[in-house]
Structure formats: structure tokens, C-alpha cells
Write an enzyme that holds these catalytic residues in place. Structure first.
Site, PDB file in Angstrom:
ATOM      1  N   PHE A 128      34.440  41.844  34.361  1.00  0.00           N
ATOM      2  CA  PHE A 128      33.525  42.484  35.306  1.00  0.00           C
ATOM      3  C   PHE A 128      34.075  42.242  36.706  1.00  0.00           C
ATOM      4  CE2 PHE A 128      29.362  43.993  33.713  1.00  0.00           C
ATOM      5  CZ  PHE A 128      29.627  43.875  32.351  1.00  0.00           C
TER       6      PHE A 128
ATOM      7  N   ASN B  75      26.132  31.002  43.581  1.00  0.00           N
ATOM      8  CA  ASN B  75      26.133  32.411  43.979  1.00  0.00           C
ATOM      9  C   ASN B  75      24.878  33.087  43.457  1.00  0.00           C
ATOM     10  OD1 ASN B  75      26.765  33.679  41.316  1.00  0.00           O
ATOM     11  ND2 ASN B  75      28.605  32.412  41.513  1.00  0.00           N
TER      12      ASN B  75
ATOM     13  N   LYS C 264      44.868  40.641  35.014  1.00  0.00           N
ATOM     14  CA  LYS C 264      44.232  39.742  34.040  1.00  0.00           C
ATOM     15  C   LYS C 264      44.439  40.222  32.609  1.00  0.00           C
ATOM     16  CE  LYS C 264      40.829  38.452  37.534  1.00  0.00           C
ATOM     17  NZ  LYS C 264      39.715  37.551  37.793  1.00  0.00           N
TER      18      LYS C 264
ATOM     19  N   ASP D 154      34.944  30.813  42.599  1.00  0.00           N
ATOM     20  CA  ASP D 154      36.398  30.761  42.771  1.00  0.00           C
ATOM     21  C   ASP D 154      36.849  29.397  43.296  1.00  0.00           C
ATOM     22  OD1 ASP D 154      36.956  33.334  41.854  1.00  0.00           O
ATOM     23  OD2 ASP D 154      36.273  34.199  43.748  1.00  0.00           O
TER      24      ASP D 154
ATOM     25  N   LYS E  60      42.846  44.217  39.163  1.00  0.00           N
ATOM     26  CA  LYS E  60      42.378  43.047  38.386  1.00  0.00           C
ATOM     27  C   LYS E  60      42.577  43.283  36.897  1.00  0.00           C
ATOM     28  CE  LYS E  60      38.945  41.445  41.621  1.00  0.00           C
ATOM     29  NZ  LYS E  60      37.530  41.343  41.940  1.00  0.00           N
TER      30      LYS E  60
ATOM     31  N   LYS F  39      24.206  11.024  47.898  1.00  0.00           N
ATOM     32  CA  LYS F  39      23.899  12.141  48.791  1.00  0.00           C
ATOM     33  C   LYS F  39      24.702  12.017  50.088  1.00  0.00           C
ATOM     34  CE  LYS F  39      19.985  14.359  50.994  1.00  0.00           C
ATOM     35  NZ  LYS F  39      18.665  14.102  51.555  1.00  0.00           N
TER      36      LYS F  39
HETATM   37  O1  C5P Z   1      38.841  38.312  40.505  1.00  0.00           O
HETATM   38  P1  C5P Z   1      37.395  38.379  40.257  1.00  0.00           P
HETATM   39  O2  C5P Z   1      36.718  37.029  40.320  1.00  0.00           O
HETATM   40  O3  C5P Z   1      36.633  39.392  41.027  1.00  0.00           O
HETATM   41  O4  C5P Z   1      37.310  38.862  38.723  1.00  0.00           O
HETATM   42  C1  C5P Z   1      36.119  38.952  38.062  1.00  0.00           C
HETATM   43  C2  C5P Z   1      36.316  38.725  36.584  1.00  0.00           C
HETATM   44  O5  C5P Z   1      37.078  37.544  36.350  1.00  0.00           O
HETATM   45  C3  C5P Z   1      34.999  38.496  35.867  1.00  0.00           C
HETATM   46  O6  C5P Z   1      35.105  39.028  34.566  1.00  0.00           O
HETATM   47  C4  C5P Z   1      34.868  36.975  35.883  1.00  0.00           C
HETATM   48  O7  C5P Z   1      34.028  36.519  34.819  1.00  0.00           O
HETATM   49  C5  C5P Z   1      36.301  36.525  35.732  1.00  0.00           C
HETATM   50  N1  C5P Z   1      36.595  35.253  36.414  1.00  0.00           N
HETATM   51  C6  C5P Z   1      36.968  34.161  35.670  1.00  0.00           C
HETATM   52  N2  C5P Z   1      37.289  32.977  36.286  1.00  0.00           N
HETATM   53  C7  C5P Z   1      37.228  32.861  37.624  1.00  0.00           C
HETATM   54  C8  C5P Z   1      36.870  33.978  38.403  1.00  0.00           C
HETATM   55  C9  C5P Z   1      36.552  35.143  37.767  1.00  0.00           C
HETATM   56  O8  C5P Z   1      37.014  34.252  34.433  1.00  0.00           O
HETATM   57  N3  C5P Z   1      37.526  31.712  38.192  1.00  0.00           N
END
Ligand code: C5P
Length: 401
Positions: free
Chosen positions: A324, A208, A342, A277, A338, A287
Site C-alpha cells: 500500500f 501515525n 520493493k 520509517d 515503490k 520518563k
Molecule cells: O515506502 P512506503 O513506506 O510509502 O511504502 C509503503 C509500503 O511499504 C506499505 O505496504 C508498507 O506496509 C510497507 N512498509 C514496510 N516497512 C516499512 C515501511 C513501509 O513494510 N518500514
């Protein structure tokens, strides 16, 4: 970063004195008000006129110079300084500082001042390694003077070894730390930053656009404020911040492993990383071959590290969890969801569609969301300033203000 700070640059008489001219410009560029004090021998190496022209201020050299009959220069200079930097600091000046001598203006100002003092030794490698110099540096260090180790390499005196005056950028973090409130002194902080990259084969990956700038700024500013910082970083092109323990990772699973390994010690966790994600269900050795029919990719969900941390934390007070949320559009409701889901203490939301608040830029515009439903909108700021504001809020949360 140094707006309105009064900095005395003390120049003593070594060949590296010529480099101090560049330091004056660098300090001015950061917004500092610079007053130069030169020892008598420094004036053999660099003209006072150069230093007054660059600093925009009169250069001070003489203990007994008086503009007004009642003025006592060393007391006035010492009282007005926020920071004294001595660069280059010769073996002689260091020896005089170690013995509390006050027989020239620079040493007298250091004795009379109560602000932080940074000493940057620069000299011949044998003089630097001499037990007398070593002892003198240890003495001033034990009294609270910040001593910045010289660089190593070929020296102007044709020696080779430690003794080079570093560039200002290498000393900048010491300067910012010396001027920062130490309100995070000794606090154990974990920061994650950058993207994660997920291999498809040995050549390709899913990634990303995160650059790591925001997370690195969070780590650097915490360090300046005295914290003990571990920065778990995905691949970036940034230099690790001075004084921070860096753990380099690549994939989300590696990041999760590094986070879990350090979580018991952390008092605050800031998850600024843009964690992928999804990852390819299989990562192919070698490859993947080109195929006219195209390629179907099967993706597997990665663990949500922050969600796991939130579960582990449960109703405990520690660690404070700061997430974040990068959203396309201003979706504060999404940020609040979120935050709750979380189990975070704060969620920092930025709108990646806002041209000022994207991934790569130097600036960011964020909204901070709190557990009690409160929200706070920060103006457009440099990422270092955003980071400092976030720490101000975290310090308040820690004090339960
Ligand atoms: O749900 P989202 O990905 O937008 O949430 C963002 C937050 O969750 C950020 O703080 C990111 O570092 C954390 N995150 C994580 N593990 C993931 C996806 C996001 O810790 N797989």
C-alpha cells in the site's frame, strides 16, 4: 453488504424468539430481502404481525396455505432463498432437522433448499448440553449446516451457561461468509495493518494516524472468502475480525519479527500497515524530564519490511506481495517506483489529501498498480468493498488471468 440477497429467517419457539425481531431489522438494514417462517410454537413468543411489519413481507407459517391453487409454498420459498438462518433454533427444531423431518413448513423448506443454512441454537443450558442435542448438532454440522455456538451467561429460564442467542453482529461474519464465493478457500494469507508506535520513553511514543480499518477489512473479507488469515496488527481500537489469527505487535521491529516468523507459509502477503520509517535512536527507561532548552531527538531508520520480503522473494512466484502506498496528492509515478523497488505484484495507492480517502474514514478511493505497468482506478467505495475488489484482482493474479 447484503444488497438484493433473499434471506429466510426461520424462528422457532424459544424465549429468544423476541430477539429475532431485532435480527429482521439488522438484516434489512444491510439491504437483505427478509422472509420470515415461524413454527407454531414461535407464534406463542412473538406475534407474526411484528415480523411481517418489520420484514415488509407476509410471514409464512402454514404448510397448506395456498394463495394460488398451483402454489407449493415450501418449494417456492426454498427455490428463491440465497440463505436460511434459523434463530433461535430450539432443541426440538434441531432434532427434527437432524432427522430430516418435514412435518412443518420450516423443516420442509430446509429439506427442499440447496442454499447454505445457518443454525443458531438457543435454549436452556441443560437441554443444550444433553447428549441428544449434541449428537443432533454434530449430525447437521457434518452435512454442511453452519452451526453458530450460543453465548454463555444467565438464561431466561434462570439457568446459567451456554444457550443464549447471540446478537446479530456476532453472527454477521457467518452470514457474509455463507454468501461469499469461496475462491480463497484454504489459501494462507498474511495481512499487516494499523500503525506501528515507537517508544521515546515509558510514557511517550512516535506514531501515525493509521486506524487499521483498511487492513482489517482486507483480513475480514479474505476470511469470508475461505482464506486462512494471519493478521499482524499494530495498536488499534478495532475488534479482531472473526476467525482470523491475530498477532498483536507494537513497534516496526516487532512487526518485522512477526512477519518473518510466518513468511514461509504465506501464499499472499498484503502489507496494509503504516510502518514507522524511523524510531528514536534510544528509548529511555522511565520518563524524559522537561527541559527549558527543548529536546533534540535522534532517529534511526526502521527496516523496510516489504522491501526485505521483495528481496527474499526474488524471481519466485510466491508469495504474491501487495503493498500500500499512502501519498499526499495523486502520485502514481511514486507508486510505480515503490512497486518496482520493493518487487511487489500489486501496489494500492491512495491519496491521503483526498477527503474521502484518508486514514480514519469508512471509505476509500484507490488506484491499483500492476507489475506490467497497468493501472486501475476504483471508484469511492466502503473499505470492505475496496478490500473485496482487491481480492478479486489477487484471485485473478493467482490464476494468471
Ligand atoms: O515506502 P512506503 O513506506 O510509502 O511504502 C509503503 C509500503 O511499504 C506499505 O505496504 C508498507 O506496509 C510497507 N512498509 C514496510 N516497512 C516499512 C515501511 C513501509 O513494510 N518500514
Amino acid at each position: 453488504m447484503l444488497d438484493g440477497r433473499n434471506i429466510i429467517l426461520g424462528i422457532s419457539g424459544g424465549i429468544a424468539a423476541y430477539k429475532a425481531a431485532g435480527w429482521i431489522r439488522d438484516l434489512k438494514r444491510e439491504g437483505a430481502e427478509v422472509t420470515v417462517i415461524m413454527t407454531r410454537s414461535a407464534t406463542e413468543f412473538i406475534a407474526p404481525l411484528t415480523c411481517s411489519a418489520l420484514s415488509g413481507n407476509r410471514v409464512h407459517r402454514d404448510m397448506f396455505a395456498r394463495e394460488a391453487a398451483h402454489e407449493i409454498p415450501h418449494i417456492n420459498l426454498a427455490a428463491n432463498a440465497d440463505l436460511i438462518i434459523i434463530a433461535p433454533a430450539t432443541a426440538n427444531t434441531i432434532a427434527r432437522l437432524a432427522h430430516g423431518m418435514a412435518d412443518d413448513l420450516l423443516c420442509a423448506v430446509v429439506l427442499a433448499a440447496r442454499c447454505p443454512v445457518i443454525v443458531c441454537p438457543a435454549m436452556n443450558d441443560k437441554m443444550y448440553r444433553h447428549p441428544a442435542t449434541r449428537d443432533n448438532l454434530a449430525t447437521i454440522g457434518s452435512r454442511g449446516t453452519i452451526v453458530v455456538d450460543p453465548g454463555e451467561g444467565s438464561l431466561a429460564c434462570r439457568g446459567n451457561g451456554p444457550g443464549r442467542l447471540p446478537e446479530f453482529v456476532e453472527v454477521r461474519e457467518f452470514v457474509l461468509a455463507a454468501l461469499s464465493n469461496q475462491d480463497l478457500a484454504g489459501v494462507k494469507i498474511m495481512v499487516t495493518a494499523g500503525p506501528t508506535v515507537e517508544p521515546l520513553d515509558q510514557v511517550r511514543f512516535l506514531g501515525n494516524r493509521a486506524t487499521g480499518r483498511m487492513g482489517y477489512a482486507i483480513a475480514a473479507t479474505a476470511r469470508r472468502r475461505g482464506a486462512d488469515v494471519t493478521l499482524i496488527s499494530g495498536p488499534t481500537s478495532l475488534a479482531p475480525p472473526t476467525g482470523v489469527n491475530i498477532v498483536n505487535v507494537s513497534t516496526a521491529l516487532e512487526m518485522r519479527h512477526a512477519v518473518m516468523a510466518g513468511i514461509n507459509e504465506a501464499e499472499v502477503v498484503v502489507k496494509a500497515a503504516a510502518v514507522s520509517d524511523f524510531r528514536p535512536a534510544v528509548s529511555v527507561d522511565g520518563k524524559i524530564k522537561k527541559a527549558a532548552s527543548g529536546l533534540d531527538l535522534q532517529l534511526t531508520a526502521n527496516p523496510d519490511i516489504l522491501m526485505e520480503l521483495g528481496r527474499i522473494k526474488g524471481k519466485a512466484e510466491k508469495p504474491l506481495l501487495i503493498g500500500f502506498a499512502a501519498e499526499a496528492g495523486e502520485k502514481l509515478g511514486e507508486g510505480q517506483r515503490k512497486l518496482k523497488e520493493k518487487n511487489c505484484d500489486m501496489m494500492v495507492v491512495n491519496n491521503i489529501s483526498d477527503p474521502d480517502a484518508g486514514f480514519a474514514g469508512e471509505s476509500n478511493r484507490v488506484v491499483i498498480l500492476y507489475r506490467n505497468g497497468g493501472e486501475e482506478r476504483l471508484p469511492l467505495l466502503k473499505k470492505d468493498e475496496v478490500a473485496d475488489r482487491i481480492w478479486d484482482r489477487i484471485v485473478r493474479l493467482r490464476r494468471r488471468e
